[in-house]
Design an enzyme around this catalytic site. Sequence first.
Site, PDB file in Angstrom:
ATOM      1  N   ASN A 180       0.858  -1.211   0.055  1.00 28.83           N
ATOM      2  CA  ASN A 180      -0.079   0.081   0.023  1.00 28.83           C
ATOM      3  C   ASN A 180       0.918   1.236  -0.089  1.00 28.83           C
ATOM      4  OD1 ASN A 180      -1.714   1.888   0.451  1.00 28.83           O
ATOM      5  ND2 ASN A 180      -2.311   1.600   2.590  1.00 28.83           N
ATOM      6  N   LYS A 191       0.251   4.289  -0.050  1.00 34.21           N
ATOM      7  CA  LYS A 191      -0.313   5.548   0.324  1.00 34.21           C
ATOM      8  C   LYS A 191      -0.346   6.667  -0.590  1.00 34.21           C
ATOM      9  CE  LYS A 191      -0.078   3.121   4.748  1.00 34.21           C
ATOM     10  NZ  LYS A 191      -0.100   3.369   6.024  1.00 34.21           N
ATOM     11  N   HIS A 246      -9.603   1.424   4.735  1.00 38.68           N
ATOM     12  CA  HIS A 246      -8.388   1.493   5.598  1.00 38.68           C
ATOM     13  C   HIS A 246      -8.455   2.596   6.785  1.00 38.68           C
ATOM     14  CE1 HIS A 246      -4.243   2.631   6.214  1.00 38.68           C
ATOM     15  NE2 HIS A 246      -3.918   1.494   5.900  1.00 38.68           N
ATOM     16  N   GLU A 303      -6.912   4.749   7.962  1.00 45.69           N
ATOM     17  CA  GLU A 303      -6.573   6.225   7.742  1.00 45.69           C
ATOM     18  C   GLU A 303      -7.847   6.788   7.049  1.00 45.69           C
ATOM     19  OE1 GLU A 303      -2.720   5.638   5.755  1.00 45.69           O
ATOM     20  OE2 GLU A 303      -1.770   5.016   7.525  1.00 45.69           O
ATOM     21  N   GLU A 353      -5.679  -5.153  10.200  1.00 46.06           N
ATOM     22  CA  GLU A 353      -4.868  -4.159  10.599  1.00 46.06           C
ATOM     23  C   GLU A 353      -4.906  -3.555  11.741  1.00 46.06           C
ATOM     24  OE1 GLU A 353      -2.487  -2.734   6.789  1.00 46.06           O
ATOM     25  OE2 GLU A 353      -4.477  -1.387   6.931  1.00 46.06           O
ATOM     26  N   GLY A 407       2.325   1.757  10.854  1.00 44.56           N
ATOM     27  CA  GLY A 407       3.067   2.909  10.941  1.00 44.56           C
ATOM     28  C   GLY A 407       3.824   3.231  12.111  1.00 44.56           C
ATOM     29  N   SER A 454       3.038  -2.502  10.198  1.00 44.50           N
ATOM     30  CA  SER A 454       4.710  -2.556  10.616  1.00 44.50           C
ATOM     31  C   SER A 454       5.069  -4.105  10.145  1.00 44.50           C
ATOM     32  CB  SER A 454       4.965  -2.438  12.037  1.00 44.50           C
ATOM     33  OG  SER A 454       4.557  -0.976  12.463  1.00 44.50           O
TER      34      SER A 454
END
Length: 252
Positions: A11, A13, A95, A97, A167, A173, A213
Site C-alpha cells: 500500500n 499511500k 483503511h 487512515e 490491521e 506505521g 509494521s
Amino acid sequence: MKSRQTFIIGNWKMNKTLSETRSFITELGCLIHPRSQVGLAVPFTALAAASEAAAQTSLMIGAQNVSFYDNGPYTGEISCQMLKDAGAAFSLAGHSERRHLFHENDSLVNKKIEKMLEYNIKPVYCIGETLEEYQSGRTETVLQRQIIQGLKGFSPQQVEFIVIAYEPVWAIGTGKAATPDIVQKNHAFCRRVLAEEWGKDTADQVIIQYGGSVTPANAEELLKQPDVDGLLVGGASLALETFTKIVLANSY
Ligand code: PGA
C-alpha cells in the site's frame, strides 16, 4: 500447506511519482515468482502507468479508495468505472487512515464494497481495533462489528471474493507489529465470525491478510500462521529491496 493462496499487497499511500512507479514495477516484475499473488495499491494518478508497466508480469494493480457513486457531480471523487478503465483489479476499502482521518464508517465502506462487487473489482476490506479498544479488551467486539456491518447484505459467493485485511490501528506505521500469536488469534476469530454469518465453506475460502509494521524481519513468521493468508504492507512496500524480501519470505 494452506489451501488458500497467499496474497501480498503493498500500500503506497500518498507516495510515488509516475517515473518512480514505472521503474519500481518494471524491476519488481522481474524479481517475483510468476506464481505469486502480489499486488500494489497505488495512488489514483499512477494507476494507468502502473497497469501498463505491470502488463507482462503477474503483479496486480489496485487503488486505495473509490467512490460509491457511479458518476456525476461529485467533485474530487473517482468511480469504479474509472478504476477499471485505468486497469485496477482491486481496491482497498475502509483503511484505518480513511476511517480516522476522513471519517469513513462501516456503512459507508459497505456501500463502496457493494459498488466494487458490481464492477468486479476485488475489495480488500481493512478492519482493526484502535489502541484504546485493544487495551480495554474490545478487539473481538470491534472486529465482529466491522465484519458484520461492512459485509452486510453480501452473499457467500461475494464474501469469498473479498479479501479481509486485519490491521490493528496501533500497529500501523508504529514499528510495533502485532505478535504472530495475537495475529493468529484474531484471524481465527475473524474466520469464526465469517463462518457464523456465511458458513464454514465460505469462511475457509476467504483470504485474511495481516497489516501493520510488516518488515522483512517479521514477514516469514507471520505468514507461517495457519490463518494468515497474506500481508498488507505500508512503509516497507516503498523500497524495492524491502518489499521484494517480504514477497520472497513466502514459500511457494
Ligand atoms: P505500515 O502500514 O506497514 O506502514 O504499518 C500498513 C498499512 O497501513 O496498510
